[in-house]
Design an enzyme around this catalytic site. Structure first.
Site, PDB file in Angstrom:
ATOM      1  N   ASP A 179       0.822  -1.214   0.000  1.00 38.82           N
ATOM      2  CA  ASP A 179       0.000   0.000   0.000  1.00 38.82           C
ATOM      3  C   ASP A 179       0.856   1.264   0.000  1.00 38.82           C
ATOM      4  O   ASP A 179       0.628   2.198  -0.774  1.00 38.82           O
ATOM      5  CB  ASP A 179      -0.921   0.021   1.227  1.00 38.82           C
ATOM      6  N   TYR A 228      -6.148 -10.697   9.816  1.00 32.11           N
ATOM      7  CA  TYR A 228      -4.953 -10.471   8.996  1.00 32.11           C
ATOM      8  C   TYR A 228      -3.745 -11.126   9.672  1.00 32.11           C
ATOM      9  O   TYR A 228      -2.980 -11.868   9.051  1.00 32.11           O
ATOM     10  CB  TYR A 228      -4.739  -8.969   8.838  1.00 32.11           C
TER      11      TYR A 228
HETATM   12  C1  GLA Z   1      -3.614  -4.741   3.312  1.00 31.22           C
HETATM   13  C2  GLA Z   1      -2.139  -4.641   3.665  1.00 31.22           C
HETATM   14  C3  GLA Z   1      -1.251  -4.953   2.460  1.00 31.22           C
HETATM   15  C4  GLA Z   1      -1.667  -6.272   1.805  1.00 31.22           C
HETATM   16  C5  GLA Z   1      -3.176  -6.328   1.584  1.00 31.22           C
HETATM   17  C6  GLA Z   1      -3.639  -7.686   1.099  1.00 31.22           C
HETATM   18  O1  GLA Z   1      -3.962  -3.751   2.392  1.00 31.22           O
HETATM   19  O2  GLA Z   1      -1.823  -3.348   4.125  1.00 31.22           O
HETATM   20  O3  GLA Z   1       0.090  -4.974   2.855  1.00 31.22           O
HETATM   21  O4  GLA Z   1      -1.218  -7.358   2.553  1.00 31.22           O
HETATM   22  O5  GLA Z   1      -3.897  -6.024   2.760  1.00 31.22           O
HETATM   23  O6  GLA Z   1      -3.109  -7.966  -0.140  1.00 31.22           O
END
Ligand code: GLA
Length: 400
Positions: A179, A228
Protein backbone atom coordinates in the site's frame (compact mmCIF):
# COMPACT_ATOMS: atom_id res chain seq x y z
CA UNK A 1 0.53 26.08 -5.33
CA UNK A 2 -1.65 23.20 -6.30
CA UNK A 3 -0.94 19.63 -5.33
CA UNK A 4 -4.22 18.10 -6.34
CA UNK A 5 -7.37 18.92 -8.20
CA UNK A 6 -7.30 22.67 -7.78
CA UNK A 7 -10.40 22.86 -5.65
CA UNK A 8 -9.41 20.21 -3.14
CA UNK A 9 -5.84 21.27 -2.43
CA UNK A 10 -6.77 24.94 -2.34
CA UNK A 11 -9.53 24.14 0.14
CA UNK A 12 -6.96 22.55 2.43
CA UNK A 13 -4.67 25.56 2.00
CA UNK A 14 -7.50 27.95 2.85
CA UNK A 15 -8.59 25.98 5.84
CA UNK A 16 -5.01 25.71 7.03
CA UNK A 17 -4.79 29.51 6.98
CA UNK A 18 -8.04 29.80 8.92
CA UNK A 19 -6.85 27.25 11.49
CA UNK A 20 -3.33 28.53 12.08
CA UNK A 21 -3.64 32.17 11.11
CA UNK A 22 -0.92 32.13 8.45
CA UNK A 23 -0.52 30.67 4.94
CA UNK A 24 1.08 27.25 4.44
CA UNK A 25 4.60 26.99 3.03
CA UNK A 26 4.06 23.70 1.26
CA UNK A 27 1.31 21.36 0.12
CA UNK A 28 1.44 17.62 -0.49
CA UNK A 29 -0.88 14.88 -1.55
CA UNK A 30 -0.79 11.09 -1.67
CA UNK A 31 -3.26 8.74 -3.35
CA UNK A 32 -5.17 5.70 -2.15
CA UNK A 33 -4.75 2.48 -4.10
CA UNK A 34 -6.63 -0.37 -5.63
CA UNK A 35 -5.01 -3.77 -6.03
CA UNK A 36 -5.77 -5.40 -9.38
CA UNK A 37 -4.31 -8.82 -8.56
CA UNK A 38 -1.80 -10.26 -6.09
CA UNK A 39 -3.68 -10.23 -2.76
CA UNK A 40 -2.11 -11.33 0.53
CA UNK A 41 1.11 -12.06 -1.31
CA UNK A 42 3.19 -9.06 -0.22
CA UNK A 43 4.00 -10.30 3.29
CA UNK A 44 4.89 -13.65 1.72
CA UNK A 45 7.62 -11.90 -0.28
CA UNK A 46 5.57 -12.40 -3.43
CA UNK A 47 4.24 -10.29 -6.31
CA UNK A 48 1.50 -7.66 -6.45
CA UNK A 49 -0.08 -5.51 -9.15
CA UNK A 50 -1.76 -2.46 -7.58
CA UNK A 51 -2.42 1.00 -9.02
CA UNK A 52 -2.55 4.33 -7.22
CA UNK A 53 -5.99 5.94 -7.71
CA UNK A 54 -7.17 9.49 -8.25
CA UNK A 55 -8.50 9.76 -4.71
CA UNK A 56 -6.18 11.64 -2.40
CA UNK A 57 -5.32 12.91 1.06
CA UNK A 58 -4.15 16.53 0.71
CA UNK A 59 -1.88 18.23 3.22
CA UNK A 60 -0.83 21.81 3.87
CA UNK A 61 1.98 22.62 6.26
CA UNK A 62 4.38 25.16 7.67
CA UNK A 63 7.60 24.94 9.70
CA UNK A 64 7.88 25.82 13.34
CA UNK A 65 10.97 26.75 15.25
CA UNK A 66 10.28 24.40 18.19
CA UNK A 67 9.68 20.64 18.45
CA UNK A 68 5.90 20.79 18.48
CA UNK A 69 3.59 19.30 15.84
CA UNK A 70 0.15 20.86 15.62
CA UNK A 71 -2.11 18.75 13.44
CA UNK A 72 -5.64 19.39 12.27
CA UNK A 73 -7.77 16.64 10.68
CA UNK A 74 -10.16 18.84 8.71
CA UNK A 75 -12.70 16.15 7.81
CA UNK A 76 -13.06 15.08 11.43
CA UNK A 77 -12.58 18.58 12.80
CA UNK A 78 -10.11 17.24 15.35
CA UNK A 79 -7.01 19.06 16.51
CA UNK A 80 -4.05 17.40 18.23
CA UNK A 81 -0.66 18.61 19.36
CA UNK A 82 2.30 16.41 20.11
CA UNK A 83 5.98 16.93 20.80
CA UNK A 84 8.70 15.27 18.77
CA UNK A 85 10.31 14.50 22.11
CA UNK A 86 7.49 12.09 22.95
CA UNK A 87 4.37 12.50 24.95
CA UNK A 88 1.02 12.02 23.27
CA UNK A 89 -1.63 11.53 25.92
CA UNK A 90 -3.29 8.07 25.98
CA UNK A 91 -6.71 9.35 24.84
CA UNK A 92 -5.23 11.09 21.85
CA UNK A 93 -3.20 8.03 21.07
CA UNK A 94 -6.35 6.04 20.44
CA UNK A 95 -7.10 8.11 17.36
CA UNK A 96 -5.65 6.24 14.44
CA UNK A 97 -4.83 9.31 12.40
CA UNK A 98 -2.70 10.64 15.24
CA UNK A 99 -0.78 7.39 15.46
CA UNK A 100 0.02 7.56 11.74
CA UNK A 101 1.41 11.07 12.12
CA UNK A 102 3.32 10.31 15.30
CA UNK A 103 4.76 7.14 13.73
CA UNK A 104 5.86 8.97 10.59
CA UNK A 105 7.51 11.76 12.59
CA UNK A 106 9.38 9.40 14.91
CA UNK A 107 10.62 7.06 12.19
CA UNK A 108 11.53 9.93 9.90
CA UNK A 109 13.62 11.47 12.63
CA UNK A 110 15.43 8.15 13.07
CA UNK A 111 15.98 7.94 9.31
CA UNK A 112 16.78 11.54 8.39
CA UNK A 113 18.13 13.12 11.58
CA UNK A 114 16.62 15.76 13.90
CA UNK A 115 13.42 17.41 12.69
CA UNK A 116 11.85 20.68 13.69
CA UNK A 117 8.16 20.83 14.46
CA UNK A 118 5.48 21.66 11.88
CA UNK A 119 1.88 22.76 11.68
CA UNK A 120 -0.24 20.71 9.31
CA UNK A 121 -3.82 20.29 8.16
CA UNK A 122 -5.19 17.53 5.99
CA UNK A 123 -8.35 16.43 4.25
CA UNK A 124 -9.17 13.78 1.70
CA UNK A 125 -11.58 11.89 -0.50
CA UNK A 126 -10.20 8.37 -0.12
CA UNK A 127 -13.07 6.45 1.50
CA UNK A 128 -12.04 5.52 5.05
CA UNK A 129 -11.86 1.91 6.27
CA UNK A 130 -12.88 0.74 2.81
CA UNK A 131 -9.76 -1.17 1.83
CA UNK A 132 -8.50 1.63 -0.45
CA UNK A 133 -5.53 2.50 1.77
CA UNK A 134 -6.50 5.87 3.12
CA UNK A 135 -4.03 5.17 5.94
CA UNK A 136 -1.14 4.63 3.52
CA UNK A 137 -2.15 7.92 1.88
CA UNK A 138 -1.96 9.70 5.24
CA UNK A 139 1.45 8.16 5.87
CA UNK A 140 2.93 8.86 2.45
CA UNK A 141 1.34 12.32 2.17
CA UNK A 142 2.73 13.38 5.54
CA UNK A 143 6.15 11.95 4.64
CA UNK A 144 6.07 14.04 1.43
CA UNK A 145 5.07 17.15 3.39
CA UNK A 146 7.87 16.77 5.94
CA UNK A 147 10.40 16.17 3.17
CA UNK A 148 9.29 19.26 1.29
CA UNK A 149 9.11 21.53 4.31
CA UNK A 150 12.48 20.54 5.73
CA UNK A 151 14.26 19.96 2.41
CA UNK A 152 15.00 16.30 3.21
CA UNK A 153 16.34 14.12 0.41
CA UNK A 154 14.97 10.64 1.01
CA UNK A 155 14.87 7.56 -1.16
CA UNK A 156 11.22 6.84 -2.15
CA UNK A 157 11.57 3.11 -1.54
CA UNK A 158 13.00 3.77 1.94
CA UNK A 159 10.02 6.07 2.58
CA UNK A 160 7.57 3.32 1.59
CA UNK A 161 9.31 1.01 4.06
CA UNK A 162 9.01 3.72 6.67
CA UNK A 163 5.24 3.88 6.04
CA UNK A 164 4.99 0.11 6.39
CA UNK A 165 6.90 0.24 9.68
CA UNK A 166 4.40 2.78 11.00
CA UNK A 167 1.70 0.11 10.52
CA UNK A 168 3.87 -2.64 11.98
CA UNK A 169 5.39 -0.77 14.93
CA UNK A 170 2.82 1.89 15.82
CA UNK A 171 -0.46 0.22 14.80
CA UNK A 172 0.66 -3.32 15.58
CA UNK A 173 -0.55 -4.81 12.27
CA UNK A 174 1.93 -7.07 10.43
CA UNK A 175 1.08 -5.67 6.99
CA UNK A 176 3.24 -5.92 3.88
CA UNK A 177 4.61 -3.02 1.89
CA UNK A 178 2.24 -2.88 -1.08
CA UNK A 179 0.00 0.00 0.00
CA UNK A 180 2.71 2.48 0.96
CA UNK A 181 4.83 1.53 -2.03
CA UNK A 182 2.15 2.24 -4.60
CA UNK A 183 0.87 5.32 -2.77
CA UNK A 184 4.42 6.64 -2.93
CA UNK A 185 5.51 5.44 -6.36
CA UNK A 186 2.34 4.90 -8.45
CA UNK A 187 2.15 6.26 -11.97
CA UNK A 188 -0.72 7.74 -13.97
CA UNK A 189 -2.35 5.25 -16.41
CA UNK A 190 -0.15 2.41 -15.12
CA UNK A 191 -0.30 -0.46 -12.70
CA UNK A 192 2.79 -1.24 -10.64
CA UNK A 193 4.28 -4.72 -10.73
CA UNK A 194 6.28 -5.22 -7.54
CA UNK A 195 8.51 -7.94 -6.29
CA UNK A 196 7.96 -7.69 -2.54
CA UNK A 197 11.16 -9.57 -1.76
CA UNK A 198 13.76 -7.32 -3.39
CA UNK A 199 11.40 -4.35 -3.91
CA UNK A 200 12.19 -4.13 -7.61
CA UNK A 201 9.26 -2.88 -9.68
CA UNK A 202 8.10 -1.93 -13.12
CA UNK A 203 5.22 0.10 -14.50
CA UNK A 204 2.71 -1.78 -16.63
CA UNK A 205 0.56 0.38 -18.95
CA UNK A 206 -3.16 -0.12 -18.42
CA UNK A 207 -5.35 -0.62 -21.49
CA UNK A 208 -7.16 2.51 -22.70
CA UNK A 209 -10.39 0.75 -23.63
CA UNK A 210 -11.34 -0.29 -20.07
CA UNK A 211 -12.36 1.41 -16.85
CA UNK A 212 -11.51 0.50 -13.28
CA UNK A 213 -14.69 0.56 -11.24
CA UNK A 214 -14.65 0.13 -7.47
CA UNK A 215 -17.74 -0.78 -5.46
CA UNK A 216 -17.91 -0.26 -1.71
CA UNK A 217 -19.82 -2.81 0.39
CA UNK A 218 -20.33 -0.16 3.07
CA UNK A 219 -19.11 -2.76 5.59
CA UNK A 220 -16.14 -1.59 7.62
CA UNK A 221 -13.34 -4.09 7.70
CA UNK A 222 -14.14 -5.22 11.23
CA UNK A 223 -12.15 -8.45 11.38
CA UNK A 224 -9.38 -7.20 9.18
CA UNK A 225 -6.84 -6.50 11.91
CA UNK A 226 -7.12 -9.72 13.91
CA UNK A 227 -7.76 -12.08 10.98
CA UNK A 228 -4.95 -10.47 9.00
CA UNK A 229 -2.46 -11.43 11.69
CA UNK A 230 -3.92 -14.94 11.76
CA UNK A 231 -3.35 -15.28 7.99
CA UNK A 232 0.25 -14.08 8.33
CA UNK A 233 0.83 -16.74 10.97
CA UNK A 234 -0.85 -19.50 8.97
CA UNK A 235 1.40 -18.74 6.01
CA UNK A 236 4.44 -19.06 8.26
CA UNK A 237 3.08 -22.38 9.54
CA UNK A 238 2.66 -23.56 5.95
CA UNK A 239 6.32 -22.76 5.23
CA UNK A 240 7.43 -24.59 8.40
CA UNK A 241 5.41 -27.68 7.45
CA UNK A 242 6.75 -27.66 3.91
CA UNK A 243 10.29 -27.40 5.19
CA UNK A 244 9.63 -30.41 7.38
CA UNK A 245 8.41 -32.19 4.26
CA UNK A 246 11.79 -31.48 2.68
CA UNK A 247 11.19 -28.30 0.65
CA UNK A 248 13.88 -25.66 0.81
CA UNK A 249 11.73 -22.55 1.30
CA UNK A 250 12.02 -19.45 3.47
CA UNK A 251 8.67 -18.03 2.36
CA UNK A 252 5.72 -19.13 0.21
CA UNK A 253 7.31 -17.11 -2.57
CA UNK A 254 9.92 -19.84 -2.93
CA UNK A 255 7.43 -22.64 -3.55
CA UNK A 256 6.24 -23.56 -7.05
CA UNK A 257 2.81 -25.06 -7.65
CA UNK A 258 4.44 -28.32 -8.62
CA UNK A 259 6.43 -28.47 -5.38
CA UNK A 260 3.32 -27.60 -3.42
CA UNK A 261 1.39 -30.46 -5.07
CA UNK A 262 4.14 -32.88 -4.16
CA UNK A 263 3.74 -32.15 -0.42
CA UNK A 264 0.19 -30.87 0.00
CA UNK A 265 -1.35 -34.14 1.18
CA UNK A 266 0.90 -34.02 4.25
CA UNK A 267 -0.01 -30.45 5.25
CA UNK A 268 -2.58 -29.42 7.85
CA UNK A 269 -5.87 -28.15 6.47
CA UNK A 270 -5.60 -24.38 6.96
CA UNK A 271 -1.91 -23.90 6.16
CA UNK A 272 -2.53 -25.99 3.01
CA UNK A 273 -5.38 -23.75 1.84
CA UNK A 274 -3.53 -20.53 2.64
CA UNK A 275 -0.44 -21.75 0.82
CA UNK A 276 -2.44 -22.81 -2.24
CA UNK A 277 -3.92 -19.32 -2.48
CA UNK A 278 -0.60 -17.52 -2.17
CA UNK A 279 1.24 -19.81 -4.59
CA UNK A 280 -1.47 -19.67 -7.26
CA UNK A 281 -1.93 -15.92 -6.70
CA UNK A 282 1.75 -15.25 -7.40
CA UNK A 283 1.35 -17.20 -10.64
CA UNK A 284 -1.76 -15.16 -11.47
CA UNK A 285 0.18 -11.92 -11.11
CA UNK A 286 2.74 -13.07 -13.67
CA UNK A 287 0.02 -14.35 -16.00
CA UNK A 288 -1.92 -11.09 -15.60
CA UNK A 289 1.08 -8.95 -16.48
CA UNK A 290 1.82 -11.16 -19.50
CA UNK A 291 -1.83 -10.75 -20.54
CA UNK A 292 -1.61 -6.96 -20.28
CA UNK A 293 1.65 -6.93 -22.21
CA UNK A 294 -0.07 -8.99 -24.92
CA UNK A 295 -3.16 -6.77 -24.94
CA UNK A 296 -5.35 -9.67 -23.77
CA UNK A 297 -7.82 -7.96 -21.42
CA UNK A 298 -10.18 -10.95 -21.42
CA UNK A 299 -7.52 -13.18 -19.92
CA UNK A 300 -6.61 -10.48 -17.43
CA UNK A 301 -10.26 -10.35 -16.32
CA UNK A 302 -10.49 -14.13 -15.96
CA UNK A 303 -7.46 -14.04 -13.69
CA UNK A 304 -9.19 -11.42 -11.53
CA UNK A 305 -12.22 -13.71 -11.24
CA UNK A 306 -9.98 -16.66 -10.32
CA UNK A 307 -8.27 -14.53 -7.71
CA UNK A 308 -11.61 -13.82 -6.06
CA UNK A 309 -12.52 -17.50 -5.97
CA UNK A 310 -9.18 -18.33 -4.37
CA UNK A 311 -9.50 -15.54 -1.78
CA UNK A 312 -13.03 -16.68 -0.96
CA UNK A 313 -12.47 -20.43 -0.78
CA UNK A 314 -8.82 -20.96 0.12
CA UNK A 315 -7.76 -17.79 1.89
CA UNK A 316 -11.24 -17.21 3.37
CA UNK A 317 -11.02 -13.44 3.60
CA UNK A 318 -14.07 -12.55 1.53
CA UNK A 319 -17.52 -11.81 2.98
CA UNK A 320 -21.13 -12.29 1.80
CA UNK A 321 -21.24 -8.62 0.75
CA UNK A 322 -18.01 -8.83 -1.25
CA UNK A 323 -19.25 -12.03 -2.89
CA UNK A 324 -22.58 -10.38 -3.73
CA UNK A 325 -20.98 -7.35 -5.40
CA UNK A 326 -18.55 -9.60 -7.27
CA UNK A 327 -21.22 -11.86 -8.68
CA UNK A 328 -23.48 -8.94 -9.67
CA UNK A 329 -20.57 -7.54 -11.66
CA UNK A 330 -19.50 -10.82 -13.20
CA UNK A 331 -22.97 -11.19 -14.76
CA UNK A 332 -22.90 -7.79 -16.44
CA UNK A 333 -22.14 -7.47 -20.15
CA UNK A 334 -18.76 -5.93 -20.85
CA UNK A 335 -17.33 -6.79 -17.42
CA UNK A 336 -13.99 -8.51 -17.89
CA UNK A 337 -13.28 -9.38 -14.27
CA UNK A 338 -14.37 -8.65 -10.69
CA UNK A 339 -12.87 -9.45 -7.32
CA UNK A 340 -12.50 -8.23 -3.75
CA UNK A 341 -9.55 -5.90 -3.30
CA UNK A 342 -7.35 -5.25 -0.26
CA UNK A 343 -7.29 -7.24 2.96
CA UNK A 344 -10.95 -8.37 2.78
CA UNK A 345 -13.67 -8.83 5.45
CA UNK A 346 -15.57 -5.86 4.02
CA UNK A 347 -14.30 -2.93 2.03
CA UNK A 348 -14.44 -2.88 -1.76
CA UNK A 349 -14.49 -4.88 -4.95
CA UNK A 350 -12.57 -3.90 -8.08
CA UNK A 351 -13.97 -4.43 -11.55
CA UNK A 352 -12.48 -4.14 -15.00
CA UNK A 353 -15.09 -3.12 -17.53
CA UNK A 354 -15.16 -2.05 -21.16
CA UNK A 355 -15.66 1.71 -21.52
CA UNK A 356 -19.04 1.42 -23.25
CA UNK A 357 -20.36 -0.94 -20.54
CA UNK A 358 -19.33 1.19 -17.58
CA UNK A 359 -22.66 2.92 -17.02
CA UNK A 360 -24.50 -0.40 -17.14
CA UNK A 361 -22.19 -1.85 -14.50
CA UNK A 362 -22.50 1.17 -12.23
CA UNK A 363 -26.29 1.04 -12.44
CA UNK A 364 -26.41 -2.72 -11.79
CA UNK A 365 -24.16 -2.42 -8.73
CA UNK A 366 -26.26 0.42 -7.34
CA UNK A 367 -29.60 -1.24 -8.03
CA UNK A 368 -28.83 -4.82 -7.08
CA UNK A 369 -26.85 -4.28 -3.87
CA UNK A 370 -27.87 -2.65 -0.62
CA UNK A 371 -25.41 -1.63 2.08
CA UNK A 372 -26.26 -2.78 5.62
CA UNK A 373 -27.61 0.76 6.10
CA UNK A 374 -30.12 0.12 3.26
CA UNK A 375 -28.46 2.58 0.90
CA UNK A 376 -27.24 1.54 -2.58
CA UNK A 377 -23.59 0.59 -3.03
CA UNK A 378 -21.20 3.49 -3.44
CA UNK A 379 -19.50 3.06 -6.80
CA UNK A 380 -16.40 4.94 -8.02
CA UNK A 381 -15.03 5.04 -11.56
CA UNK A 382 -11.31 5.59 -10.97
CA UNK A 383 -8.16 6.35 -12.92
CA UNK A 384 -4.67 5.12 -12.17
CA UNK A 385 -2.77 8.10 -10.76
CA UNK A 386 0.69 9.34 -9.81
CA UNK A 387 2.09 8.63 -6.36
CA UNK A 388 2.85 11.07 -3.54
CA UNK A 389 3.81 14.58 -4.54
CA UNK A 390 4.67 17.81 -2.75
CA UNK A 391 5.46 21.34 -3.72
CA UNK A 392 6.16 24.64 -2.07
CA UNK A 393 9.05 26.36 -0.49
CA UNK A 394 11.69 24.87 1.74
CA UNK A 395 14.92 26.21 3.26
CA UNK A 396 16.96 25.41 0.16
CA UNK A 397 14.76 27.90 -1.65
CA UNK A 398 15.47 30.69 0.76
CA UNK A 399 12.58 30.73 3.17
CA UNK A 400 13.57 32.15 6.50
C1 GLA B 1 -3.61 -4.74 3.31
C2 GLA B 1 -2.14 -4.64 3.66
C3 GLA B 1 -1.25 -4.95 2.46
C4 GLA B 1 -1.67 -6.27 1.81
C5 GLA B 1 -3.18 -6.33 1.58
C6 GLA B 1 -3.64 -7.69 1.10
O1 GLA B 1 -3.96 -3.75 2.39
O2 GLA B 1 -1.82 -3.35 4.12
O3 GLA B 1 0.09 -4.97 2.86
O4 GLA B 1 -1.22 -7.36 2.55
O5 GLA B 1 -3.90 -6.02 2.76
O6 GLA B 1 -3.11 -7.97 -0.14
Amino acid sequence: MSAGTASSSSTVEERYSETFGYSPEAVARAPGRVNLVGEHTDYNQGFVLPAAIDRYIWFAGGRRSDRLVRAHALDLDEHVEFSLDGGVDPVTEQRLWVLYLVGVAHLLEREAGPLTGIDLAFSGNVPREAGLSSSAAVEMGSVALWQRLLGLQCDPVAMARLGQRVENEFLGVPTGIMDQFVSGLGRQAHALLMDCRDLSYRYVPLPKDVNIVVANTGVKRALAKSEYAVRVRQCQEAVAEMRQAGLNATSLRDVTLEQFRSVESGLSELPRRRARHVITENDRVHAAVAALDAGDVELFGELMNDSHTSLRDDYQVSSPELDALTSIAQKQPGVLGARMTGAGFGGCTVNLVRLESTNGLVTALQEDYRQPSGRPAEVYVLNAADGAFAEGTHPAEGVT
